[in-house]
Scaffold this active site. Structure first.
Site, PDB file in Angstrom:
ATOM      1  CG  ASP A   1       1.791   2.598   6.209  1.00  8.76           C
ATOM      2  OD1 ASP A   1       1.017   2.317   5.280  1.00  8.76           O
ATOM      3  OD2 ASP A   1       1.427   3.106   7.286  1.00  8.76           O
TER       4      ASP A   1
ATOM      5  CD  GLU B   1      -1.104   1.817   0.725  1.00  8.28           C
ATOM      6  OE1 GLU B   1      -2.096   1.099   0.777  1.00  8.28           O
ATOM      7  OE2 GLU B   1      -0.612   2.380   1.723  1.00  8.28           O
TER       8      GLU B   1
ATOM      9  CB  CYS C   1      -1.013 -11.680   7.862  1.00  4.98           C
ATOM     10  SG  CYS C   1       0.300 -12.303   8.928  1.00  4.98           S
TER      11      CYS C   1
ATOM     12  CB  CYS D   1       0.841 -16.348   7.240  1.00  2.57           C
ATOM     13  SG  CYS D   1      -0.768 -15.592   7.604  1.00  2.57           S
TER      14      CYS D   1
ATOM     15  CB  CYS E   1      -2.204 -12.786  11.642  1.00  2.00           C
ATOM     16  SG  CYS E   1      -2.641 -14.034  10.427  1.00  2.00           S
TER      17      CYS E   1
ATOM     18  CB  CYS F   1       0.355 -17.196  11.224  1.00  2.00           C
ATOM     19  SG  CYS F   1       0.746 -15.451  11.025  1.00  2.00           S
TER      20      CYS F   1
ATOM     21  CG  ASP G   1       1.003   2.968  10.915  1.00  2.00           C
ATOM     22  OD1 ASP G   1      -0.094   2.711  10.370  1.00  2.00           O
ATOM     23  OD2 ASP G   1       1.161   3.893  11.730  1.00  2.00           O
TER      24      ASP G   1
HETATM   25 ZN   LIG Z   1      -0.650 -14.400   9.492  1.00  2.00          ZN
END
Ligand SMILES: [Zn+2]
Length: 388
Positions: free
Chosen positions: A192, A276, A329, A332, A348, A351, A358
């Protein structure tokens, strides 16, 4: 796959002179050889009954040793290779001219496309190359190891000198048998790129670009501020402008050096690298992030990764720019609807996974890169190859 490798040399004054001398001799040999060849062509045109055999590269070299080198003693101050290669290239150029009706060769002018070729004992170390007669030449980046080229070409562009050679790269066909499953996932890395840290890897490693030259940037800003009061065109003004330009160069060099270190590390040690596809031009047009992004050299980062992954046999996966790497996330896969730039920690709600923002993005990029490529190419074996 044959790959050309070219990199800038870090030369001192003395080496600069020596390189220019070598290029000068190569140019002189080329121009002398060209004159001779032209005379032969004119002779054969005007005397069709008394044709002379067109000189081969070997003929040209024999003639050079016999009649040119004896006249111009400075030929002996440099390696014997540059004139040999120059004549060989001239001979090849004439062959192409006769056979394929390619353009007629031109005389070489001083300072324009200056170059020469050397062969013999060439040694490559991490950041330096040893060539005959001239000795060790430093470079700005790490050099591909495990392969000793038979010859190298040194050329000049403006006031910069470059060295290049050819490398035979044999990427093994998708290395399923060569990499076992666990190894494969370790060999994939997501990167990243950001403003706080230049690069955050999915492994948790962090690379900073800015800090090393922060000091110089402050100095630069101060010098630019002070130079405002100086009279335009005055001696002092000119002096400070030169100082400012030098400092700019210094900062640019440090920045480039950092980028080279990171991109070399990435492409040498990982089979797959996911980054990216930053819409840099959009971001540059779009306000305050512009300077930071330009400073970080995102363009340069990607450019270096593109050629270095080829060089070291790894693979670069550019993840679609619309993939929400920051909002998803990495644990998950749940996607947030909103994430503000100031939220440095990703949390998140689904979860309860918590992670540096980053790092979360880097982990997502890694997963995307993994799923995006089924085949993995491994590091190359460098095969020996004859260079003519
Ligand atoms: Zn999650």
């Amino acid at each position: 796959m044959l790959l050309g490798f070219k990199t800038q040399l870090r030369v001192n004054k003395q080496q600069r002179l020596l390189l220019a001398q070598h290029a000068g001799v190569a140019r002189h040999a080329w121009n002398q050889g060209l004159t001779l060849c032209q005379q032969v062509i004119i002779h054969n045109k005007t005397n069709p009954e008394d044709k002379i055999k067109f000189p081969t590269a070997i003929d040209l070299h024999k003639w050079l040793v016999a009649s040119i080198k004896s006249t111009y003693s400075w030929y002996y101050e440099v390696s014997k290779c540059p004139p040999q290669y120059a004549l060989r290239q001239l001979s090849d150029a004439f062959k192409a001219f006769f056979q394929k009706n390619k353009g007629f060769r031109k005389f070489k002018k001083k300072g324009r496309h200056d170059s020469f070729t050397l062969d013999g004992a060439i040694h490559i170390d991490h950041r330096k190359v040893k060539v005959p007669v001239i000795g060790w030449l430093k470079t700005y980046e790490n050099l591909p190891f495990g392969y000793q080229p038979k010859s190298v070409t040194i050329s000049r562009q403006a006031d910069k000198w470059f060295i290049s050679w050819k490398i035979e790269v044999n990427p093994l066909p998708c290395g399923r048998e060569d990499i076992n499953e666990t190894n494969e996932s370790q060999n994939c890395v997501g990167v990243d790129l950001g403003i706080n840290h230049l690069a955050t890897l999915s492994t948790g490693e962090i690379f900073d670009g800015v800090k090393s030259y922060n000091r110089y940037e402050k100095k630069l800003a101060r010098m630019q501020y002070l130079s405002r009061d100086q009279e335009l065109g005055s001696n002092n003004y000119r002096k400070s402008q030169i100082k400012i330009a030098r400092l700019h160069q210094k900062i640019a060099n440090i920045r480039k050096d950092t980028l080279h270190k990171i991109t070399t590390y990435l492409s040498k040690n990982h089979a797959v690298i996911g980054i990216e596809d930053l819409n840099v031009s959009g971001m540059l047009a779009n306000g305050k992030l512009a300077k930071a992004i330009a400073d970080m050299g995102f363009y340069e980062f990607r450019r270096q990764l593109e050629y270095k992954t080829k060089l070291y046999g790894s693979k670069l996966v550019v993840v679609d720019r619309f993939y929400p790497s920051s909002k998803t996330c990495s644990n998950c896969g749940e996607k947030k609807l909103y994430l503000s730039l100031s939220e440095r920690i990703f949390k998140c709600e689904y979860c309860n996974f918590e992670c540096d923002r980053d790092l979360n993005a880097a982990r997502n990029l890694k997963q995307q890169a993994e799923s995006g490529c089924v085949t993995v190419s491994v590091r190359p074996t460098f095969a020996r190859q004859r260079l003519d």
